[in-house]
Design an enzyme around this catalytic site. Structure first.
Site, PDB file in Angstrom:
ATOM      1  N   LEU A   9       0.813  -1.221   0.000  1.00 53.03           N
ATOM      2  CA  LEU A   9       0.000   0.000   0.000  1.00 53.03           C
ATOM      3  C   LEU A   9       0.842   1.266   0.000  1.00 53.03           C
ATOM      4  O   LEU A   9       0.349   2.351  -0.298  1.00 53.03           O
ATOM      5  CB  LEU A   9      -0.922   0.009   1.221  1.00 53.03           C
ATOM      6  CG  LEU A   9      -1.947  -1.135   1.306  1.00 53.03           C
ATOM      7  CD1 LEU A   9      -2.700  -1.060   2.626  1.00 53.03           C
ATOM      8  CD2 LEU A   9      -2.908  -1.083   0.129  1.00 53.03           C
ATOM      9  N   LYS A  31       1.695  -2.763   8.950  1.00 56.14           N
ATOM     10  CA  LYS A  31       2.851  -1.876   8.837  1.00 56.14           C
ATOM     11  C   LYS A  31       4.086  -2.606   9.345  1.00 56.14           C
ATOM     12  O   LYS A  31       4.186  -2.937  10.520  1.00 56.14           O
ATOM     13  CB  LYS A  31       2.610  -0.601   9.652  1.00 56.14           C
ATOM     14  CG  LYS A  31       3.723   0.434   9.582  1.00 56.14           C
ATOM     15  CD  LYS A  31       3.321   1.672  10.376  1.00 56.14           C
ATOM     16  CE  LYS A  31       4.383   2.756  10.320  1.00 56.14           C
ATOM     17  NZ  LYS A  31       3.969   3.962  11.074  1.00 56.14           N
ATOM     18  N   ASP A 129       3.647  15.037  13.712  1.00 58.53           N
ATOM     19  CA  ASP A 129       3.788  14.880  12.258  1.00 58.53           C
ATOM     20  C   ASP A 129       2.428  14.953  11.565  1.00 58.53           C
ATOM     21  O   ASP A 129       2.097  14.111  10.734  1.00 58.53           O
ATOM     22  CB  ASP A 129       4.488  13.557  11.932  1.00 58.53           C
ATOM     23  CG  ASP A 129       5.179  13.574  10.576  1.00 58.53           C
ATOM     24  OD1 ASP A 129       5.414  14.682  10.038  1.00 58.53           O
ATOM     25  OD2 ASP A 129       5.493  12.494  10.039  1.00 58.53           O
TER      26      ASP A 129
END
Length: 309
Positions: A9, A31, A129
């Site tokens: 992805l 992840k 972030d």
């Protein structure tokens, strides 16, 4: 789970993300963090911070894997990817795809997600972030904040934060990161990043390739005001339609959020009230003071992470 990592992805400086499927058929995003030096701070940050959360606008962590240097995080799958792919700086592509009403709804929902991180429980979470790439969209295009690898936990919701190095992405970094005399490191860093993202959603920024030059404007955007004065009608008393109301609210709130002095930036609770309140109640913020350029060699970048040497 991932069919031998067959469906990538996306990938970044610290991890790659793959589509996966649980035994019950639910899709997930897996992840895989790259092998970490030291104790794997980014993995610990992510599990420790997002593992505490439960909010409609924060992506859900479903599980994690840890063995020696191998680390993985399992998230709910967000079929529409990141907000970034719906945005194209200084064009109308994002508005054409989403429409002003939906774009405004995403802005408010993002603010509520950040407010939850800052105020939702005893431990304040600073994301560090906030940017379009880290805002994921579900099947209904509802946004959820993701990627807590740079996050910092603040026990007792402390306003001030101690940091050994700088965190964030160039173009979204608050000035106090580099200029410590501007103000304390605090949750107002996320407010600044949100403000830059808000202006980018409206189309008033150009956070594109930061390698074009080493001008300080890539870090602290005094050019935004010049651009607005030239290209944006600041007569906020003339409102023609609801789309114009949404755009002007986002511009005003974005400008408040990127004030140089952290003390003059609103909290995310105030941001939500400003966005959801009447147009007449909003005041245009003063043009903030901007800092003198600093030598570009004081900054070193690796992927999207910026650190101070």
């Amino acid at each position: 789970m991932t069919n031998s990592f067959s469906d990538n992805l996306g990938k970044g400086g610290f991890a790659s993300v793959y589509r996966g499927k649980l035994p019950d058929g639910h899709l997930v995003a897996v992840k895989i963090l790259k092998e970490s030096k030291g104790n794997g701070e980014e993995f610990i940050n992510e599990v420790a911070s997002i593992g505490k959360t439960s909010h409609v606008n924060v992506v859900a962590l479903l599980g994690f894997y840890f063995e020696a240097s191998k680390r993985a995080l399992i998230y709910e799958f967000m079929p529409n990817g990141s907000l970034e792919k719906f945005m194209c700086n200084n064009t109308s592509i994002s508005r054409c795809q989403l429409g002003w009403e939906k774009l405004f709804q995403i802005a408010v929902a993002n603010a509520k997600g950040i407010e939850y991180l800052h105020q939702g429980f005893n431990t304040r979470i600073l994301h560090f972030d906030i940017k379009p790439h880290n805002i994921l969209l579900d099947e209904e295009l509802n946004p959820k904040i993701s990627d807590f690898g740079l996050a910092k936990l603040c026990p007792n919701r402390s306003s001030r934060v101690s940091m050994l190095g700088a965190r964030g992405t160039i173009g979204y970094i608050a000035p106090e990161i580099a200029y410590r005399n501007v103000g304390d490191i605090s949750y107002k860093l996320d407010v600044y990043s949100y403000g830059m993202m808000l202006l980018e959603m409206v189309g008033e920024t150009k956070n594109t390739d930061v390698r074009v030059d080493h001008s300080s404007e890539k870090y602290f955007p005094d050019w935004i005001y010049e651009h607005l004065e030239q290209n944006f009608e600041l007569d906020f008393n003339r409102v023609e339609n609801e789309d114009e109301v949404s755009k002007r609210k986002m511009v005003i709130v974005g400008l408040w959020c990127i004030q140089t002095d952290p003390k003059t930036r609103p909290s995310m609770s105030k941001v939500i009230k400003m966005l959801e309140g009447s147009m007449e109640s909003l005041q245009i913020p003063p043009k903030p003071y901007f800092l003198q350029p600093r030598a570009a060699e004081n900054f070193s970048t690796s992927e999207s992470l910026v650190t101070l040497s």
